[in-house]
Design a protein around this motif. Structure first.
Motif, mmCIF file in Angstrom:
data_model
loop_
_atom_site.group_PDB
_atom_site.id
_atom_site.type_symbol
_atom_site.label_atom_id
_atom_site.label_comp_id
_atom_site.label_asym_id
_atom_site.label_seq_id
_atom_site.Cartn_x
_atom_site.Cartn_y
_atom_site.Cartn_z
ATOM 1 N N ASN A 86 0.828 -1.205 0.000
ATOM 2 C CA ASN A 86 0.000 0.000 0.000
ATOM 3 C C ASN A 86 0.862 1.255 0.000
ATOM 4 O O ASN A 86 0.452 2.301 -0.482
ATOM 5 C CB ASN A 86 -0.944 0.000 1.205
ATOM 6 C CG ASN A 86 -2.261 -0.671 0.868
ATOM 7 O OD1 ASN A 86 -2.707 -0.612 -0.277
ATOM 8 N ND2 ASN A 86 -2.870 -1.316 1.832
ATOM 9 N N GLN A 105 -6.663 -10.849 -6.584
ATOM 10 C CA GLN A 105 -6.698 -9.586 -5.854
ATOM 11 C C GLN A 105 -5.389 -8.797 -6.021
ATOM 12 O O GLN A 105 -5.404 -7.622 -6.359
ATOM 13 C CB GLN A 105 -6.920 -9.917 -4.378
ATOM 14 C CG GLN A 105 -7.271 -8.728 -3.539
ATOM 15 C CD GLN A 105 -7.857 -9.167 -2.206
ATOM 16 O OE1 GLN A 105 -7.505 -10.212 -1.681
ATOM 17 N NE2 GLN A 105 -8.740 -8.368 -1.659
ATOM 18 N N PHE A 106 -4.263 -9.497 -5.784
ATOM 19 C CA PHE A 106 -2.973 -8.818 -5.881
ATOM 20 C C PHE A 106 -2.691 -8.410 -7.323
ATOM 21 O O PHE A 106 -2.081 -7.360 -7.568
ATOM 22 C CB PHE A 106 -1.840 -9.728 -5.373
ATOM 23 C CG PHE A 106 -1.825 -9.924 -3.875
ATOM 24 C CD1 PHE A 106 -2.857 -9.456 -3.077
ATOM 25 C CD2 PHE A 106 -0.758 -10.576 -3.264
ATOM 26 C CE1 PHE A 106 -2.848 -9.654 -1.694
ATOM 27 C CE2 PHE A 106 -0.731 -10.765 -1.892
ATOM 28 C CZ PHE A 106 -1.773 -10.308 -1.107
ATOM 29 N N ALA A 108 -4.931 -7.614 -9.611
ATOM 30 C CA ALA A 108 -5.745 -6.438 -9.926
ATOM 31 C C ALA A 108 -5.190 -5.184 -9.255
ATOM 32 O O ALA A 108 -5.291 -4.084 -9.790
ATOM 33 C CB ALA A 108 -7.182 -6.675 -9.488
ATOM 34 N N ALA A 109 -4.603 -5.364 -8.079
ATOM 35 C CA ALA A 109 -4.028 -4.216 -7.373
ATOM 36 C C ALA A 109 -2.680 -3.818 -7.970
ATOM 37 O O ALA A 109 -2.133 -2.777 -7.621
ATOM 38 C CB ALA A 109 -3.865 -4.554 -5.889
ATOM 39 N N TRP A 111 0.256 -5.557 -7.756
ATOM 40 C CA TRP A 111 1.378 -5.790 -6.831
ATOM 41 C C TRP A 111 2.431 -6.749 -7.389
ATOM 42 O O TRP A 111 3.551 -6.793 -6.910
ATOM 43 C CB TRP A 111 0.855 -6.349 -5.511
ATOM 44 C CG TRP A 111 0.074 -5.348 -4.730
ATOM 45 C CD1 TRP A 111 -0.175 -4.039 -5.073
ATOM 46 C CD2 TRP A 111 -0.557 -5.551 -3.462
ATOM 47 N NE1 TRP A 111 -0.927 -3.435 -4.106
ATOM 48 C CE2 TRP A 111 -1.177 -4.330 -3.104
ATOM 49 C CE3 TRP A 111 -0.656 -6.644 -2.603
ATOM 50 C CZ2 TRP A 111 -1.887 -4.178 -1.917
ATOM 51 C CZ3 TRP A 111 -1.363 -6.492 -1.419
ATOM 52 C CH2 TRP A 111 -1.963 -5.262 -1.078
ATOM 53 N N VAL A 392 -12.175 -11.535 -7.039
ATOM 54 C CA VAL A 392 -11.101 -10.732 -6.444
ATOM 55 C C VAL A 392 -11.138 -10.837 -4.917
ATOM 56 O O VAL A 392 -10.114 -10.975 -4.260
ATOM 57 C CB VAL A 392 -11.230 -9.267 -6.909
ATOM 58 C CG1 VAL A 392 -10.246 -8.380 -6.162
ATOM 59 C CG2 VAL A 392 -10.976 -9.173 -8.405
ATOM 60 N N SER B 57 -11.508 -3.972 -3.447
ATOM 61 C CA SER B 57 -10.694 -5.168 -3.235
ATOM 62 C C SER B 57 -9.414 -5.123 -4.052
ATOM 63 O O SER B 57 -8.457 -5.815 -3.767
ATOM 64 C CB SER B 57 -11.472 -6.413 -3.626
ATOM 65 O OG SER B 57 -12.752 -6.355 -3.094
ATOM 66 N N THR B 58 -9.402 -4.327 -5.104
ATOM 67 C CA THR B 58 -8.205 -4.260 -5.938
ATOM 68 C C THR B 58 -7.273 -3.153 -5.488
ATOM 69 O O THR B 58 -6.295 -2.856 -6.149
ATOM 70 C CB THR B 58 -8.595 -4.002 -7.391
ATOM 71 O OG1 THR B 58 -9.393 -2.817 -7.429
ATOM 72 C CG2 THR B 58 -9.372 -5.145 -7.966
#
Lengths: 433, 303
Positions: A86, A105-106, A108-109, A111, A392, B57-58
């Motif tokens: 983050n 999830q990761f 899409a984020a 990471w 996700v 969530s992303t």
């Protein structure tokens, strides 16, 4: 020339060019390229990383890279990762990740660094990328980007006591109905033993429950909606919770791998449905070595669809030195290192290692290891990496699956009510972006 | 006149000196003040800012104003968590205060207690909560644990302890009281040792019974100490986390899902840092409110 032949020829020349290119890169591959750098590895302190890090000095000697290891228990590791990521911090170069849980999830984020190009252009001649489990690589690929490389293969399998089965006149269970029938017979024949144990702890349930759901032929999502109230899903919820309620140990709602292995190892359970990774723990002290058999979880109406997942090694998208980080990932997932890990009980995600003579020798030493490998072969061939909802918010979806199962074990709700409550919460999760 | 002038001048010089001294003091304390602001104010302000954000969530972030706080009101799990937190708080605090005062009296009157025994008495709270949690997890395991073995060997029915939705809160309260009662006892013992002997002598001359002496003299005089212990325990108990995290993770179901556990899971397991911040700030406000209220009470019972 037909179109098909032309296509085949084109594909062949493309492949040949690819092989030539790889060979050219492999020829100038230099392990010492990043000598003097420091790579930070955020590890989950589990048997997989322990087996790997026992050879840390070899990596440092081979590459001249200093490896800084930050090792935590799983939940704490994830907590640290969330904080670091983050903050877009470059503090972590390489981290361990479970694609089946947080992959989507990761990814899409943003990471994970995409390591697809590195697996082609920056590999040692003996890396054998193609030898890694294709299913696990696929499970770690999102939008065409490869996010991590598999370190092992694991999944829940059924450990059972051959001596108890013999004493109570029960044969090897072939179907889920056989498991329940066996549990019933054992309960009648030996009132001290726990006939069947599996995960009951809320966030841990999905790991074993998914296997039963898939064997029965259920699906988590149908037409974009949560389907726990479909006939098959309800059957899975009912069967799983009934087995634990009627034949499980008291307090099974707090049971995860730790309690299950302890119970089975101490000789107080006749059947345990638990991770293949627990083999070493279960066999500690050798008491269960001669009276245990291992099989993939018996078939339901849809046959055997075991859960097969693996820990992956990912390069952080915020790493300032992804190339040096990749050298570590590559070393850790190479055939040579995975062979070293395999003889410490870490099932290799490569068939070449699984057929290696040294590893075979280790397997042949004990019949139970042979069964373990046979079960893992089934996992590798037929396995599904779907643990919980393929969305996700997968980690959160596991909560609601666990809640439904616990509500049934504790008899707090009827099957219809438990599945309806879970579906409502899960539909909200599915629609979340 | 000259004298008056000189006095006035002296005043001016004093004022200047005082100003310089103040400046010096400010400069000297600046590093400590800055450190405190950095360590306490910044995280708090940052959390407040986070609580106005929504994280998908992303990990995508957007400003949502007070929406996270509005969500609290309609979130059943929040109200349930609040209830669990308060139930656990009241039960644990009552147990620890009663047993703590009793233990302190025993220690106070047992003048010939050896050092070893005294150390044993206070040892539980020196133990890391993780160790205590793991130890009790093993003892209370319904099938492998010693607790049920003891119960059944006395012919009593076994209990599910931490695995029973009904018994999980009392069981966790018992574990926490096992660990923290000696700490309360230690504080109360300090208070007992500082009580003036003269009032006891007076009571003795008046022929007061032991119970009357306790009720009329010891307890009122001890109240400020007990309130101090209450404040210290309240801060910990309202933020109850470690033992639950080790033993049940909020389960079975959500029977032991305290606000702190809930907030932690929302933030670090489901990655909704915004909502988690709102939950944690609400909890902080509750803890702060409790401390303020008890501080006033301490003022009222001071002697």
């Amino acid at each position: 020339m037909t179109a098909r032949a032309a296509l085949a020829r084109f594909a062949f020349s493309f492949l040949a060019a690819g092989v030539a290119a790889t060979a050219a890169h492999a020829a100038d591959f230099d392990w010492k390229k990043f000598q003097g750098k420091t790579v930070t590895f955020l590890a989950n302190n589990n048997p997989v990383s322990q087996a790997l890090l026992a050879h840390k000095a070899d990596f440092e000697k081979l590459t001249g890279i200093t490896l800084k290891v930050d090792s935590y228990q799983e939940q704490q590791m994830r907590q640290r990762l969330v904080t670091v990521m983050n903050a877009h911090s470059d503090e972590v170069d390489v981290f361990m990740s479970l694609p089946s849980r947080e992959g989507q999830q990761f990814a899409a984020a943003g990471w994970y660094a995409d390591v697809s190009a590195m697996t082609k252009n920056e590999v040692a001649p003996d890396y054998d990328f193609a030898g890694l489990s294709q299913a696990l690589l696929k499970a770690a690929t999102y939008d065409g980007k490869l996010t991590s490389l598999p370190m092992n293969i694991e999944g829940p399998i059924l450990y059972y006591r051959t001596d108890v089965f013999k004493k109570c006149g029960v044969g090897e269970p072939k179907t889920i109905a056989d498991v329940e029938a066996a549990a019933k017979k054992i309960k009648a024949c030996d009132n001290v033993l726990t006939p069947f144990v599996s995960r009951g702890l809320k966030p841990a349930v999905a790991y074993t429950f998914s296997n039963m759901l898939h064997n029965i032929g259920g699906s988590y999502i149908v037409d974009g909606k949560s389907a726990l109230c479909s006939a098959k899903d309800k059957e899975a919820l009912d069967t799983y919770s009934r087995l634990l309620r009627d034949y499980g140990p008291p307090g099974v709602v707090n049971y995860s791998f730790y309690q299950i292995s302890a119970l089975y190892r101490s000789g107080r359970a006749a059947m345990a449905f638990e991770s293949s990774n627990e083999l070493r723990t279960v066999m500690e002290g050798g008491e269960r070595l001669k009276d245990t058999a291992l099989i993939p979880f018996p078939a339901g109406e849809a046959g055997q669809v075991p859960t097969a997942i693996g820990w992956g090694m990912a390069v952080s998208a915020y790493s300032k030195q992804p190339d040096a980080a990749w050298y570590f990932v590559q070393w850790a997932t190479s055939p040579a290192v995975q062979k070293l890990m395999a003889v410490q009980g870490i099932a290799p995600p490569r068939s070449s290692v699984a057929s290696d003579p040294d590893y075979r020798k280790w397997i042949e030493e004990e019949p139970v290891r042979k069964q373990w490998q046979a079960a893992l072969d089934v996992l590798a061939a037929k396995g599904s990496s779907e643990v919980g909802y393929p969305i996700v918010a997968n980690p959160e979806s596991r909560e609601f699956i666990g809640q439904a199962v616990q509500d049934l074990i504790l008899k707090q709700k009827s099957v219809d009510q438990a599945c309806a409550d879970a579906d409502r919460a899960l539909d909200a999760l599915i629609s979340q972006k | 006149m000259a004298a008056v002038e000189s006095v006035a001048m002296g005043d001016g010089a004093d004022a200047a000196g005082e100003g310089r001294q103040r400046l010096e003091l400010a400069a000297l304390s600046a590093p400590a003040v800055l450190f405190t602001v950095g360590m306490i104010a910044f995280p708090l302000v940052y959390t407040v800012w986070l609580s106005f954000q929504s994280f998908s969530s992303t990990g995508k972030q957007s400003f949502v104003g007070l929406a996270n706080y509005a969500k609290l009101i309609s979130d059943n799990e929040f109200w349930h968590g609040l209830w669990v937190t308060l139930a656990l708080y009241v039960l644990s605090l009552a147990l620890q205060l009663v047993l703590g005062v009793w233990l302190a009296l025993v220690l106070f009157h047992a003048r010939r207690l050896s050092g070893v025994v005294r150390t044993l008495f206070i040892s539980p709270f020196m133990m890391p909560p993780v160790v205590a949690g793991m130890m009790w997890l093993v003892i209370l395991d319904p099938s492998l644990g010693a607790a049920n073995y003891i119960l059944t060997s006395f012919g009593l029915p076994p209990s599910d302890w931490l695995a029973s939705p009904t018994w999980v809160i009392p069981t966790v309260a018992l574990i926490d009281s096992w660990q923290w009662t000696p700490y309360v006892a230690l504080i109360v013992l300090g208070g007992l040792q500082s009580l003036p002997p003269s009032v006891y002598e007076a009571a003795q001359i008046d022929g007061a019974s032991a119970f009357k002496t306790f009720q009329r003299i010891t307890l009122p005089l001890l109240l400020p100490t007990i309130v101090t212990a209450t404040i210290l325990r309240s801060v910990d108990l309202l933020r109850f986390f470690d033992i639950i995290y080790i033993t049940t993770q909020g389960g079975p179901g959500n029977a032991s899902n305290t606000l702190n556990i809930y907030g932690f899971r929302v933030g670090f397991e489901f990655f909704n840092i915004g909502y988690s911040s709102a939950l944690m700030l609400t909890l902080t406000a509750i803890v702060f409110g409790a401390v303020l209220a008890f501080n006033r009470l301490r003022g009222a019972v001071a002697w």
